[in-house]
Write a protein that holds these residues in place. Structure first.
Motif, PDB file in Angstrom:
ATOM      1  N   ALA A  84     -18.955 -12.492  18.253  1.00 44.17           N
ATOM      2  CA  ALA A  84     -19.512 -11.142  18.121  1.00 44.17           C
ATOM      3  C   ALA A  84     -18.421 -10.072  18.104  1.00 44.17           C
ATOM      4  CB  ALA A  84     -20.488 -10.859  19.255  1.00 44.17           C
ATOM      5  N   ALA A  85     -17.226 -10.396  18.582  1.00 46.36           N
ATOM      6  CA  ALA A  85     -16.128  -9.423  18.625  1.00 46.36           C
ATOM      7  C   ALA A  85     -15.203  -9.508  17.415  1.00 46.36           C
ATOM      8  CB  ALA A  85     -15.310  -9.615  19.894  1.00 46.36           C
ATOM      9  N   ARG A  86     -15.488 -10.379  16.476  1.00 48.05           N
ATOM     10  CA  ARG A  86     -14.539 -10.589  15.367  1.00 48.05           C
ATOM     11  C   ARG A  86     -14.300  -9.344  14.525  1.00 48.05           C
ATOM     12  NH1 ARG A  86     -19.124 -11.814  13.030  1.00 48.05           N
ATOM     13  NH2 ARG A  86     -19.376 -12.035  10.811  1.00 48.05           N
ATOM     14  N   LEU A  87     -15.255  -8.424  14.481  1.00 49.63           N
ATOM     15  CA  LEU A  87     -15.097  -7.215  13.668  1.00 49.63           C
ATOM     16  C   LEU A  87     -14.703  -5.989  14.491  1.00 49.63           C
ATOM     17  CD1 LEU A  87     -18.124  -7.592  11.222  1.00 49.63           C
ATOM     18  CD2 LEU A  87     -15.731  -8.208  10.848  1.00 49.63           C
ATOM     19  N   CYS A  88     -14.419  -6.140  15.791  1.00 49.72           N
ATOM     20  CA  CYS A  88     -14.036  -4.971  16.585  1.00 49.72           C
ATOM     21  C   CYS A  88     -12.724  -4.395  16.053  1.00 49.72           C
ATOM     22  CB  CYS A  88     -13.954  -5.319  18.070  1.00 49.72           C
ATOM     23  SG  CYS A  88     -12.678  -6.467  18.523  1.00 49.72           S
ATOM     24  N   CYS A 140      -4.680   0.844  24.762  1.00 53.44           N
ATOM     25  CA  CYS A 140      -5.421   0.808  23.502  1.00 53.44           C
ATOM     26  C   CYS A 140      -6.919   0.814  23.763  1.00 53.44           C
ATOM     27  CB  CYS A 140      -5.011  -0.384  22.641  1.00 53.44           C
ATOM     28  SG  CYS A 140      -5.154  -1.974  23.413  1.00 53.44           S
ATOM     29  N   THR A 141      -7.622   1.398  22.813  1.00 57.01           N
ATOM     30  CA  THR A 141      -9.081   1.477  22.861  1.00 57.01           C
ATOM     31  C   THR A 141      -9.629   0.761  21.642  1.00 57.01           C
ATOM     32  OG1 THR A 141      -8.933   3.633  23.933  1.00 57.01           O
ATOM     33  CG2 THR A 141     -11.060   3.051  22.957  1.00 57.01           C
ATOM     34  N   TYR A 142     -10.607  -0.066  21.875  1.00 54.78           N
ATOM     35  CA  TYR A 142     -11.273  -0.804  20.793  1.00 54.78           C
ATOM     36  C   TYR A 142     -12.735  -0.403  20.731  1.00 54.78           C
ATOM     37  CZ  TYR A 142      -8.100  -4.356  18.936  1.00 54.78           C
ATOM     38  OH  TYR A 142      -7.103  -5.011  18.252  1.00 54.78           O
ATOM     39  N   HIS A 143     -13.269  -0.449  19.536  1.00 52.07           N
ATOM     40  CA  HIS A 143     -14.682  -0.184  19.298  1.00 52.07           C
ATOM     41  C   HIS A 143     -15.333  -1.469  18.812  1.00 52.07           C
ATOM     42  CE1 HIS A 143     -18.188   1.190  16.899  1.00 52.07           C
ATOM     43  NE2 HIS A 143     -18.322   1.997  17.924  1.00 52.07           N
ATOM     44  N   MET A 144     -16.445  -1.827  19.440  1.00 48.87           N
ATOM     45  CA  MET A 144     -17.200  -3.000  18.997  1.00 48.87           C
ATOM     46  C   MET A 144     -18.015  -2.628  17.764  1.00 48.87           C
ATOM     47  SD  MET A 144     -16.609  -5.642  20.928  1.00 48.87           S
ATOM     48  CE  MET A 144     -18.000  -6.728  20.682  1.00 48.87           C
ATOM     49  N   VAL A 145     -17.877  -3.415  16.736  1.00 47.51           N
ATOM     50  CA  VAL A 145     -18.610  -3.195  15.482  1.00 47.51           C
ATOM     51  C   VAL A 145     -19.511  -4.399  15.270  1.00 47.51           C
ATOM     52  CG1 VAL A 145     -18.399  -2.853  13.001  1.00 47.51           C
ATOM     53  CG2 VAL A 145     -16.656  -1.920  14.529  1.00 47.51           C
ATOM     54  N   SER A 146     -20.782  -4.147  15.019  1.00 47.11           N
ATOM     55  CA  SER A 146     -21.707  -5.251  14.776  1.00 47.11           C
ATOM     56  C   SER A 146     -21.797  -5.532  13.286  1.00 47.11           C
ATOM     57  CB  SER A 146     -23.090  -4.914  15.329  1.00 47.11           C
ATOM     58  OG  SER A 146     -23.663  -3.864  14.587  1.00 47.11           O
ATOM     59  N   ASP A 147     -22.206  -6.737  12.962  1.00 49.79           N
ATOM     60  CA  ASP A 147     -22.394  -7.104  11.551  1.00 49.79           C
ATOM     61  C   ASP A 147     -23.415  -6.191  10.879  1.00 49.79           C
ATOM     62  OD1 ASP A 147     -20.608  -9.187  11.264  1.00 49.79           O
ATOM     63  OD2 ASP A 147     -22.037 -10.690  11.955  1.00 49.79           O
ATOM     64  N   SER A 148     -24.468  -5.802  11.590  1.00 51.49           N
ATOM     65  CA  SER A 148     -25.497  -4.962  10.997  1.00 51.49           C
ATOM     66  C   SER A 148     -24.946  -3.579  10.634  1.00 51.49           C
ATOM     67  CB  SER A 148     -26.710  -4.837  11.915  1.00 51.49           C
ATOM     68  OG  SER A 148     -26.316  -4.259  13.145  1.00 51.49           O
ATOM     69  N   ALA A 149     -23.994  -3.088  11.441  1.00 51.22           N
ATOM     70  CA  ALA A 149     -23.397  -1.768  11.141  1.00 51.22           C
ATOM     71  C   ALA A 149     -22.562  -1.824   9.874  1.00 51.22           C
ATOM     72  CB  ALA A 149     -22.529  -1.312  12.308  1.00 51.22           C
ATOM     73  N   THR A 150     -21.853  -2.935   9.651  1.00 50.91           N
ATOM     74  CA  THR A 150     -21.030  -3.023   8.450  1.00 50.91           C
ATOM     75  C   THR A 150     -21.880  -3.291   7.219  1.00 50.91           C
ATOM     76  OG1 THR A 150     -20.597  -5.360   8.846  1.00 50.91           O
ATOM     77  CG2 THR A 150     -18.974  -3.798   9.686  1.00 50.91           C
ATOM     78  N   GLN A 151     -22.996  -3.970   7.387  1.00 52.53           N
ATOM     79  CA  GLN A 151     -23.853  -4.280   6.238  1.00 52.53           C
ATOM     80  C   GLN A 151     -24.633  -3.056   5.774  1.00 52.53           C
ATOM     81  OE1 GLN A 151     -26.213  -7.527   7.652  1.00 52.53           O
ATOM     82  NE2 GLN A 151     -24.528  -8.978   7.511  1.00 52.53           N
TER      83      GLN A 151
END
Length: 153
Positions: A84-88, A140-151
């Motif tokens: 689930a973190a692969r796109l963060c 550093c700061t990371y943002h979690m991105v979900s697959d649904s957000a990119t789609q």
């Protein structure tokens, strides 16, 4: 595979296998990494530094240290969230170079100082392997991105 004792979804072997499969450019120029410590709030990652990571003057380059800090944060989130973190993504990064590291391996000790649904912040201390004196300090700061957000874009 989840580790119920630590609450982590992935261990060191799973993280490195994911990177080799889905993010092989991390290993360009023969770069190699070892995860030396992996806990719910922190990770220690060693870069087995070679000639390609040195800058003129025989010291590990600043961009190499920056990459190590950023990668350690990514590894931390992969450990906690698995696939689930692969796109963060990195949203903020700062680093202070404190002194020149000698040629050779460098280690980052990263502690997760804030972990939320969307944003996570890590504090990183970089030192030459086998030495306690810091060569760099980063955040550093990371943002979690979900697959649904990119789609939906």
């Amino acid at each position: 595979m989840s580790d119920r004792k630590t609450g982590l979804k992935w261990g060191a072997d799973e993280i490195l296998a994911f990177l080799e499969r889905d993010f092989p450019q991390v290993f360009r120029n023969g770069q190699s990494y070892a995860i030396e410590r992996l806990e719910p709030k922190g990770v220690s990652v060693r870069l087995i530094a070679g000639e390609a990571q040195l800058r003129p003057g025989g010291t590990v380059s600043g961009p190499t240290m920056m990459e190590l800090v950023d990668l350690a944060m990514y590894m931390m989130l992969l450990a906690r969230h698995g696939d689930a973190a692969r796109l963060c993504v990195t949203t903020n990064f700062s680093i202070s170079f404190l002194r020149k590291p000698p040629p050779g391996d460098i280690v980052v000790d990263l502690e997760l100082i804030k972990h939320g649904r969307a944003l996570s912040v890590g504090d990183a201390r970089v030192h030459a392997a086998g030495r306690e004196m810091l060569v760099a300090h980063g955040e550093c700061t990371y943002h979690m991105v979900s697959d649904s957000a990119t789609q939906s874009r």
